[in-house]
Design an enzyme around this catalytic site. Structure first.
Site, mmCIF file in Angstrom:
data_model
loop_
_atom_site.group_PDB
_atom_site.id
_atom_site.type_symbol
_atom_site.label_atom_id
_atom_site.label_comp_id
_atom_site.label_asym_id
_atom_site.label_seq_id
_atom_site.Cartn_x
_atom_site.Cartn_y
_atom_site.Cartn_z
ATOM 1 N N CYS A 1 7.067 -52.107 35.100
ATOM 2 C CA CYS A 1 5.819 -52.568 35.801
ATOM 3 C C CYS A 1 4.804 -51.267 36.185
ATOM 4 O O CYS A 1 3.776 -51.737 36.624
ATOM 5 C CB CYS A 1 6.076 -53.421 36.905
ATOM 6 S SG CYS A 1 6.982 -52.280 38.161
ATOM 7 N N HIS B 1 -8.860 -48.455 49.719
ATOM 8 C CA HIS B 1 -8.740 -49.934 49.781
ATOM 9 C C HIS B 1 -9.630 -50.605 49.002
ATOM 10 O O HIS B 1 -9.665 -51.554 48.371
ATOM 11 C CB HIS B 1 -8.366 -50.561 51.198
ATOM 12 C CG HIS B 1 -7.186 -49.695 51.841
ATOM 13 N ND1 HIS B 1 -7.247 -49.570 52.994
ATOM 14 C CD2 HIS B 1 -6.192 -49.098 51.591
ATOM 15 C CE1 HIS B 1 -6.360 -49.113 53.573
ATOM 16 N NE2 HIS B 1 -5.713 -48.696 52.400
#
Ligand code: PEP
Ligand code: MG
Length: 755
Positions: free
Chosen positions: A680, A367
């Protein structure tokens, strides 16, 4: 201690006096070896210092021939001294000459000495040198003597680390402690940063190593241990998570070590031998670190890491410093170095002064890496013992492009990197100048360039890049960087801010894509054998509709009075799309019934990431409002190659006939059904990938923000028709070689396209 004159405490006291004397470094060392030899009734005491060329140089001796000082240089693995250095463990022998590693240097005259006790001079687990005592008689040094010598080595470690010995060294043969080195790790976030080390967890600087009053120091240690235990008990009872969101099992491990008699005994012993309480904790911690760095077993390494963390906590308690100094006092050009870090902690730093990040742990998908990328901070992870190798304030270069860290770089390296930074800045300025130019190819094809985003900190990129919208908003990032499940109003607030920042430009929200490699720390997941193929993304959403519907509701409310574009991840059959869409309609009905302001328009699409959809395209395109190709997952499934496994992820080229045939088919069918389609995944973010996609018929791409400039620069120079006539026939022909990267590169070179 048998044989010692006055014992270790007397020795330490005398050493302290010597350390305070205003004499040269060599005189000080010479006095130290005499003192140690006398105190330990040894005929020889020698200090070897590890040099930057990885050899060990004799810096001082009592007992061996004086002429050998600064002349005798051993390879790092040579003889018993080399063995002590490389294993970072003491060697204690009554007859050294019987040991297979024994080798002697005639210039030292050491062949007459039989017994040998060598201990590593350690600092933060790193070997800085070796301290040896020898005797003619075949005697065995007692455990107490070994302990005393290790304690003494700590004083020498402080002396070497202070840089005092550098004055005695020839250029190129300086003590290794401060040498420049390149450390290799994993790329977490692209870019290059030059700056100075700031330790995320500042080391507690120990100023007093030698104790005045041993009973008092023992008491200080006991009080600190009791306080540490009470703290851990309280945290476990309150269910409170410690800094960085450590889990309960880590706290349990801490508590177990907090009561470990072996650990406590070693620290008490170090105090009894004459160290202050803090020096004793650090001395034992240094041994732990040395073991940790050499441990192969991952479980053992983890436990040693825990013990190392606990030692840090204990050090702070002993020194009465519970908290790290304030983050606002960050110097300019700060490069943060940490064992590991949570995403929130990185966000706490002043962005203007933060230049780069180096982590011992941390992978591309962690993260903190996601946040570093969003902040545009170069970051490298997987650097073993980074926190032990650096000193605060050290010059450091983070090369987040290659995954290298240059610690205390040589001037030539520093200037080469400074040049690269300037070059990148010039290029950025060129890209910036293209910002407001419409993205149209030379032959008039308009290409929509949007950005991928996921956090509030990404929003300025919409304006910075001049993007035409957000093509992929990864909603899971908010969940991944949080300590607990974001509540409905937190989700609502984020979506609303995104829509506000985008203004009239479209934003495509993707519903939660968790599972696989995207784990939420606060959700207990069952371990799956193949998480990428497991219970993730829309599968989880459909099985846990409560969660899914809360998110849809937050999106619908946030888009009140505007357009909402929502898409689902990992759809693999049309029924899943129908079911997910039904939930959106149910939520719309619910909000309408409760009088909420509804979006003006709701466009519902899906990601195309699972190859099964390639064979349901007509049916799918009849249902969806738009499609978005997730090339990252689609590639991993098409080639059956785990995208997170470096061994296989680079093995198959996405710029290849099978992939482009499939992607062209998608673009053609979408055009036939008059449904918009975007790519994407990362493929669109590389100029060569974007080129391939435009050739295959795509007119909308969603990119990593930093790649909008390079891709746009390429597209503005492109003649799309010409590229299509050069490359498309290759997709029709029988395959000679699967990759067509080479042909694209040749085309680009001939056309002067910047790839
Ligand atoms: C993809 O799979 O290409 C994609 C864009 O989704 P993510 O990278 O978030 O899995
Ligand atoms: Mg994906």
């Amino acid at each position: 201690m048998r044989g010692a004159l006055g014992g270790p405490r007397v020795l330490l006291r005398r050493l302290r006096e010597v350390m305070a004397e205003p004499v040269s470094a060599q005189d000080r060392l010479d006095k130290i070896v005499v003192l140690i030899a006398a105190n330990m009734v040894a005929e020889v005491c020698s200090v070897y210092v590890l040099r930057i060329d990885a050899t060990l140089e004799l810096y001082a001796t009592e007992g061996l021939k004086r002429e050998a000082v600064h002349q005798t240089v051993l390879k790092r693995d040579e003889g018993l001294v080399g063995l002590v250095a490389s294993e970072a463990k003491p060697i204690n022998l009554s007859n050294a000459q019987d040991h297979p590693a024994f080798s002697f240097r005639p210039e030292t005259g050491e062949e007459i000495y039989h017994s040998f006790l060598g201990v590593p001079i350690l600092r933060a687990g790193n070997t800085l040198g070796v301290l040896v005592v020898q005797n003619r008689a075949r005697r065995t040094y007692t455990e107490e003597e070994q302990e005393a010598l290790q304690t003494t080595a700590m004083v020498l470690a402080e002396m070497i680390a202070s840089g005092e010995l550098s004055a005695l060294a020839r250029p190129g043969a300086e003590p290794a402690v401060r040498h420049s080195q390149q450390l290799n790790g994993a790329v977490l976030s692209d870019g290059i940063a030059l700056g100075h080390v700031v330790l995320h967890e500042p080391r507690v600087v120990i100023t007093e190593v030698i104790a005045d009053d041993v009973p008092r120091e023992l008491k200080r240690l006991e009080v600190a241990i009791a306080a540490l235990r009470a703290d851990l008990d309280r945290m476990l009872e309150d269910g409170e998570l410690a800094d960085g969101g450590e889990h309960r099992d880590v706290l349990e491990a801490y508590r177990m070590f907090g009561y470990d008699q072996g650990w406590l005994h070693k620290m008490r012993e170090a105090v009894t031998s004459g160290l202050t309480a803090e020096a004793a904790v650090e001395r034992v911690q240094s041994d732990t670190r040395a073991r940790m760095l050499r441990a192969q077993d991952p479980y053992l390494r983890d436990r040693l890491h825990d013990l190392d963390d606990l030692s840090n906590r204990l050090l702070r308690v002993v020194m009465g410093r519970d908290h790290a100094p304030s983050r606002d006092q960050l110097p300019d050009n700060a490069i943060i170095v940490a064992r590991s870090m949570g995403p929130a902690a990185l966000l706490d730093y002043d962005r203007k002064r933060l230049r780069g990040l180096v982590l011992e742990e941390g992978t591309e998908h962690s993260h903190v890496a996601i946040v570093a990328r969003a902040l545009g901070i170069p970051a490298v992870g997987g650097i073993d013992n980074a926190t032990g190798l650096v000193e605060p304030g050290d010059a450091v270069i983070v090369d987040g492009t290659a995954g290298h860290v240059h610690l205390r770089p040589r001037p030539d390296i520093e200037s080469a990197y400074a040049e690269r930074v300037k070059l990148r800045a010039r290029r950025q300025a060129q890209y910036h100048a293209l910002r407001d130019k419409p993205c149209v190819t030379k032959d008039g094809q308009k290409i929509d360039l949007m950005i991928n985003a996921g956090l509030l900190i990404d929003l300025p990129h919409i304006d910075d890049t001049g993007a035409s919208g957000v093509g992929l908003f990864r909603t899971e990032l908010q969940f991944m960087v949080a300590h607990a499940f974001p509540r409905t109003n937190e989700q609502y607030a984020l979506y609303r801010s995104v829509l506000d920042a985008a203004g009239k430009r479209p934003v495509t929200f993707r519903t939660l894509d968790i599972g696989g490699d995207k784990v939420l720390p606060y959700i207990r997941n069952e371990t799956e054998e193949n998480p990428a193929l497991g219970w993730r993304a829309i599968r989880l959403g459909l099985d846990r509709p409560g969660l899914f519907r809360i998110q849809i509701r937050a999106m619908l409310r946030a888009a009140g009075g505007r357009e909402l574009r929502v898409m689902f991840p990992m759809i693999s059959m049309i029924e899943e799309f129908d079911k997910a869409k039904e939930f959106v309609e149910m939520e719309l009905t619910h909000l309408r019934r409760h009088g909420h302001k509804l979006p003006d328009r709701v466009e519902i699409g899906t990601m195309l990431e699972v190859p099964s959809l390639l064979f349901q395209l007509d049916e799918l395109l009849d249902r969806v409002d738009f499609l978005s190709v997730g090339s990252n997952d689609l590639m991993q499934f098409l080639y059956a190659a785990d995208r997170g496994n470096a061994r296989v992820s680079g093995r198959y080229d996405p710029i290849s006939t099978p992939v482009l045939r499939a992607l062209k088919d998608v673009a053609d069918k979408a055009a036939a059904h008059k449904k918009p389609v975007t790519v994407c995944g990362e493929l669109a973010s590389q100029p060569i990938g974007a080129l391939a996609l435009v050739i295959a018929g795509y007119r909308a791409l969603s990119l990593t923000p930093s790649q909008v400039g390079p891709v746009k620069a390429m597209l503005l120079d492109l003649d799309c028709k010409k590229a299509q006539s050069a490359i498309l026939p290759l997709l029709e022909k029988p395959i000679g070689s699967v990759s067509i990267r080479h042909q694209l590169e040749n085309f680009a070179a001939a056309e002067n396209l910047p790839l």
